[in-house]
Design a protein around this motif. Structure first.
Motif, PDB file in Angstrom:
ATOM      1  N   PHE A 165      13.074  -0.182   8.299  1.00 34.01           N
ATOM      2  CA  PHE A 165      12.084   0.899   8.279  1.00 34.01           C
ATOM      3  C   PHE A 165      10.714   0.256   8.044  1.00 34.01           C
ATOM      4  O   PHE A 165      10.470  -0.311   6.971  1.00 34.01           O
ATOM      5  N   ASP A 167       6.224   0.091   9.236  1.00 33.91           N
ATOM      6  CA  ASP A 167       5.028   0.828   9.632  1.00 33.91           C
ATOM      7  C   ASP A 167       4.048  -0.153  10.259  1.00 33.91           C
ATOM      8  O   ASP A 167       3.943  -1.312   9.818  1.00 33.91           O
ATOM      9  N   CYS A 205       7.989   4.244  10.985  1.00 33.00           N
ATOM     10  CA  CYS A 205       7.718   5.364  10.078  1.00 33.00           C
ATOM     11  C   CYS A 205       6.429   6.086  10.413  1.00 33.00           C
ATOM     12  O   CYS A 205       6.227   7.244   9.994  1.00 33.00           O
ATOM     13  N   SER A 206       5.526   5.436  11.155  1.00 28.80           N
ATOM     14  CA  SER A 206       4.297   6.121  11.552  1.00 28.80           C
ATOM     15  C   SER A 206       4.589   7.194  12.593  1.00 28.80           C
ATOM     16  O   SER A 206       3.803   8.142  12.751  1.00 28.80           O
ATOM     17  N   HIS A 208       8.064   8.453  12.917  1.00 32.67           N
ATOM     18  CA  HIS A 208       9.212   9.233  12.430  1.00 32.67           C
ATOM     19  C   HIS A 208       9.168   9.251  10.892  1.00 32.67           C
ATOM     20  O   HIS A 208      10.015   8.682  10.203  1.00 32.67           O
ATOM     21  N   ALA A 209       8.166   9.920  10.387  1.00 30.28           N
ATOM     22  CA  ALA A 209       7.962   9.971   8.925  1.00 30.28           C
ATOM     23  C   ALA A 209       9.070  10.735   8.216  1.00 30.28           C
ATOM     24  O   ALA A 209       9.459  10.383   7.086  1.00 30.28           O
ATOM     25  N   CYS A 212      12.015   8.435   7.483  1.00 31.68           N
ATOM     26  CA  CYS A 212      11.699   7.485   6.412  1.00 31.68           C
ATOM     27  C   CYS A 212      11.673   8.199   5.043  1.00 31.68           C
ATOM     28  O   CYS A 212      12.078   7.627   4.020  1.00 31.68           O
ATOM     29  N   THR A 213      11.222   9.443   5.041  1.00 31.25           N
ATOM     30  CA  THR A 213      11.212  10.206   3.788  1.00 31.25           C
ATOM     31  C   THR A 213      12.643  10.537   3.355  1.00 31.25           C
ATOM     32  O   THR A 213      12.964  10.528   2.153  1.00 31.25           O
ATOM     33  N   ALA A 218       9.407   6.259   2.413  1.00 33.25           N
ATOM     34  CA  ALA A 218       8.019   6.727   2.390  1.00 33.25           C
ATOM     35  C   ALA A 218       7.997   8.141   1.778  1.00 33.25           C
ATOM     36  O   ALA A 218       9.031   8.747   1.511  1.00 33.25           O
ATOM     37  N   TYR A 227       7.280  -0.121   2.320  1.00 35.41           N
ATOM     38  CA  TYR A 227       7.642  -0.885   3.531  1.00 35.41           C
ATOM     39  C   TYR A 227       7.601  -2.389   3.225  1.00 35.41           C
ATOM     40  O   TYR A 227       6.791  -2.816   2.384  1.00 35.41           O
TER      41      TYR A 227
END
Length: 266
Positions: A165, A167, A205-206, A208-209, A212-213, A218, A227
């Motif tokens: 994961f 960014d 993650c930028s 598919h936030a 990642c949450t 994130a 990250y």
């Protein structure tokens, strides 16, 4: 009876000196003198005989000269002057063909290499004139569709997944991405015994936030790990975080250890 000066005289009275001579009655004064008779042919003088012999020799020389092969321009000129005839035009001798040099094989090899390079250039270079760069092998990107909550949709795969994961704004994520790309290249080339037992992927993650949450990487939570984060899944189930070195060799050694333990596959 013999007539002499108007007087007939018997034959007996004629003197023997005036009798008919073998010259048929002609006077001796009128007979041909020996001086006027033709003299016998004079014998040939030595000088003339020598000249004649020289002429015969010269006449014989052309035949001898024709039988002897001329050794050069000087020999041909001497034969021509001795025979007294103009020489026939002779075709120049063709020089012997030179033997092929030993470097002919080297030239052939270099020519073959040049042809191969030209063919490769035609194949690799498109119409725009730029050579096609080999496509770099990268770890595939995963989206929300690859997950079901905190599970990976393995679709019957019983091996392990290592998912990173990351960014784009994270400078430390480059190292983790390069490690996954290197391991993916080995797995595709089957250059490791882990082929068929391990798969790798990455999540941006930028973009598919939410994913990642979900995994606590994130978000606004104080427990967010940040990250980059590498998680290990086996048969789709989360097993925990990867705790080895973030290099291709580190990832491969870690997976081999898991295989030896019997925990890489289910």
């Amino acid at each position: 009876v013999h007539w002499r000066r108007g007087v007939y005289m018997p034959r007996s009275a004629v003197s023997p000196a005036r009798s008919r001579s073998p010259a048929a009655g002609k006077s001796p004064a009128r007979s041909k003198s020996p001086a006027r008779s033709k003299s016998p042919a004079r014998p040939a003088t030595p000088a003339k005989s020598e000249k004649k012999a020289d002429g015969e020799k010269k006449a014989d020389e052309p035949a001898a000269a024709d039988s002897v092969e001329p050794s050069g321009a000087k020999a041909a000129a001497k034969t021509t002057s001795a025979a007294g005839k103009s020489p026939k035009a002779e075709k120049p001798l063709k020089p012997a063909a030179p033997k092929p040099a030993k470097s002919a094989n080297i030239v052939f090899v270099l020519s073959a290499l040049a042809v191969l390079v030209a063919l490769a250039w035609v194949v690799l270079v498109p119409a725009g004139g730029k050579a096609k760069k080999p496509k770099a092998i990268k770890a595939p990107f995963a989206s929300e569709k690859a997950f079901d909550g905190q599970k990976v949709r393995a679709k019957g795969f019983q091996g392990s997944h290592v998912i990173s994961f990351t960014d784009k704004s994270c400078p430390h994520c480059v190292e983790a991405t390069e490690a996954l790309d290197g391991l993916e290249a080995k797995l595709k080339a089957q250059a490791t015994k882990l082929a068929g037992k391990l798969k790798v992927a990455q999540v941006d993650c930028s973009k598919h936030a939410d994913v990642c949450t979900e995994f606590g990487v994130a978000g606004d939570s104080e427990d967010a790990s940040g990250y980059p984060m590498l998680l290990w899944f086996r048969a789709g189930e989360l097993q925990g975080a990867y705790d080895g070195e973030r290099t291709t060799q580190g990832l491969e050694e870690w997976a081999i250890t898991k295989e030896e333990e019997g925990s890489l596959t289910q």
